[in-house]
Design a protein around this motif. Structure first.
Motif, short mmCIF file in Angstrom:
data_model
loop_
_atom_site.label_atom_id
_atom_site.label_comp_id
_atom_site.label_asym_id
_atom_site.label_seq_id
_atom_site.Cartn_x
_atom_site.Cartn_y
_atom_site.Cartn_z
N ASN A 99 0.79 -1.03 0.08
CA ASN A 99 -0.14 0.47 -0.04
C ASN A 99 0.87 1.26 0.14
O ASN A 99 0.34 2.30 -0.61
N ASP A 102 2.27 1.42 -3.68
CA ASP A 102 1.29 2.42 -4.57
C ASP A 102 1.12 4.13 -4.05
O ASP A 102 0.84 4.31 -5.15
N VAL A 183 -9.63 -2.83 1.08
CA VAL A 183 -7.75 -2.38 0.87
C VAL A 183 -6.58 -2.30 2.13
O VAL A 183 -7.11 -1.39 3.23
N THR A 205 -7.28 -7.54 -0.47
CA THR A 205 -6.13 -6.92 -1.16
C THR A 205 -5.24 -6.94 -0.39
O THR A 205 -5.61 -5.36 0.40
N ALA A 207 -2.48 -4.19 -1.95
CA ALA A 207 -2.14 -3.93 -3.23
C ALA A 207 -3.63 -2.84 -3.86
O ALA A 207 -3.79 -3.30 -4.80
N MET A 209 -3.12 -0.47 -6.93
CA MET A 209 -3.25 -1.21 -7.86
C MET A 209 -3.87 -2.33 -8.25
O MET A 209 -5.17 -2.42 -9.08
N ILE A 210 -4.11 -3.54 -7.91
CA ILE A 210 -5.04 -4.26 -8.24
C ILE A 210 -6.73 -4.09 -7.68
O ILE A 210 -6.58 -4.24 -8.18
N ALA A 211 -6.56 -3.21 -6.55
CA ALA A 211 -8.08 -2.87 -6.59
C ALA A 211 -8.53 -2.23 -7.30
O ALA A 211 -9.63 -2.28 -7.71
N GLU A 213 -7.97 -2.43 -10.68
CA GLU A 213 -7.70 -3.17 -11.54
C GLU A 213 -9.10 -3.83 -11.45
O GLU A 213 -10.47 -3.88 -12.56
N VAL A 214 -9.88 -4.26 -10.43
CA VAL A 214 -10.94 -4.92 -10.62
C VAL A 214 -11.72 -4.05 -10.62
O VAL A 214 -12.86 -4.70 -10.48
#
Length: 276
Positions: A99, A102, A183, A205, A207, A209-211, A213-214
Motif C-alpha cells: 500500500n 502504490d 484494501v 488485497t 495492493a 493497483m490490484i483494487a 483494476e478490479v
C-alpha cells in the motif's frame, strides 16, 4: 604460520632442490633452508629426506603437501574475493508494504536512484511482519510503513502523508453493496474502518493497483490514494464517495537503532522533506 613458508615448501618439493627452489622464489638458499626448518619445527617432524644428490619427501612431507597446496590456493582465492569486494559499491536497501509503495513510494523511486547513484540500491515490496524481521536481523536498512513499530530498538520517523478517497464505479454506496474491495491500509485504518463501516468485502488485497483494476474491470468500491484516481474521478470513470473515515494516512520511515548506515538514512530522510 606465514603463507610464504608453505609456498617455499611446495617449491622445494617440486624442484627437489633447495637451490633451484630459491631461484624460483627469487630468494636466497639460506632463506629457503630457514623456512623449511621453521616448518619442520612447527610440526615437530622431518619433511624431507636429505641424501647426496637426492632430496625427497618423507611420509609426513607427502601428507603435508596437499594441505600446503590447499592453503596457498585458499589464500589466493581470499585475496581475489577481497579485491573484488573492494571494487564493489556499498549497498542501501529499502522495503515498503504494497500500500505504501502504490500510494507514496513508487513515484519517488527515480529521486532515490538519483540521490544514491554511487550505491547499489535495493528496493522491495513486502508485508509488515517480513519488513520488521529483516530490520531486526539487519538484512534491510529502512522500512516504509503506515504504522510505526512499537519497539524500543527501532526508530520511527514520520516523513509524509497520503490521502485516501472512497471511490466507486457508481455514485451510490451503502452497507448492502456486494462488490466492496477491502484494501489493507494498515492497523489504524483497519480499526477505523471497522468502526465506521459494516460493509462486507467480496475481495481483499494489500495492493492499491490490484483494487483499482478490479474496480475498472468488474466495478465496485474501495479506498484508494487520491492521486491514483484523481484523473478517473475528473473524467467520470469513478465516483468519489463521501465518508466519515479519516482519509489522511501517515508514512513512517522505520529503522533499527545504531544502524551503521546512519548517514545514508539521514540523506534518505532529507530526500522526502524536499519532495513534500
Amino acid at each position: 604460520m606465514d603463507i610464504r613458508v608453505f609456498k617455499t615448501f611446495i617449491a622445494v618439493a617440486e624442484n627437489r632442490h633447495f637451490g633451484r627452489a630459491a631461484e624460483t622464489l627469487y630468494i636466497t638458499q639460506a632463506a629457503v633452508s630457514a623456512r623449511i626448518k621453521q616448518l619442520e619445527e612447527f610440526y615437530n617432524t622431518a619433511l624431507f629426506i636429505r641424501e647426496k644428490n637426492n632430496l625427497r619427501l618423507t611420509p609426513a612431507g607427502e601428507a603435508l603437501l596437499s594441505h600446503a597446496h590447499l592453503m596457498v590456493s585458499q589464500m589466493a582465492q581470499s585475496k581475489l574475493s577481497l579485491s573484488i569486494a573492494a571494487m564493489q559499491k556499498n549497498t542501501f536497501s529499502v522495503a515498503a508494504t504494497p500500500n505504501v509503495w502504490d500510494a507514496f513510494f513508487s513515484s519517488r523511486i527515480q529521486d532515490m536512484l538519483a540521490l544514491f547513484d554511487d550505491l547499489v540500491v535495493g528496493a522491495e515490496l513486502s508485508v509488515r511482519e517480513a519488513i520488521q524481521r529483516k530490520l531486526e536481523d539487519r538484512s534491510l536498512d529502512v522500512g516504509l510503513l503506515t504504522d510505526p513499530i512499537k519497539d524500543s530498538d527501532f526508530c520511527n520517523e514520520l516523513i509524509g502523508h497520503f490521502d485516501l478517497s472512497l471511490v466507486g464505479s457508481r455514485a451510490e454506496f451503502d452497507a448492502k453493496v456486494e462488490d466492496y474491495v477491502l484494501v489493507d491500509w494498515g492497523i489504524t485504518f483497519q480499526k477505523e474502518h471497522a468502526l465506521h463501516h459494516k460493509v462486507t468485502p467480496n475481495f481483499k488485497t494489500s495492493a492499491a493497483m490490484i483494487a483499482l483494476e478490479v474496480l475498472q474491470t468488474k466495478g465496485g468500491f474501495a479506498y484508494l490514494p487520491y492521486p491514483l484516481v484523481q484523473a478517473l474521478i475528473e473524467n467520470g470513470e469513478l465516483f468519489e464517495i463521501e465518508t466519515p473515515l479519516q482519509i489522511k494516512r501517515p508514512i513512517y520511515l522505520v529503522y533499527r537503532k545504531n544502524n551503521p548506515q546512519e548517514q545514508l538514512i539521514t540523506e534518505f530522510k532529507a530526500l522526502f522533506s524536499k519532495l513534500q
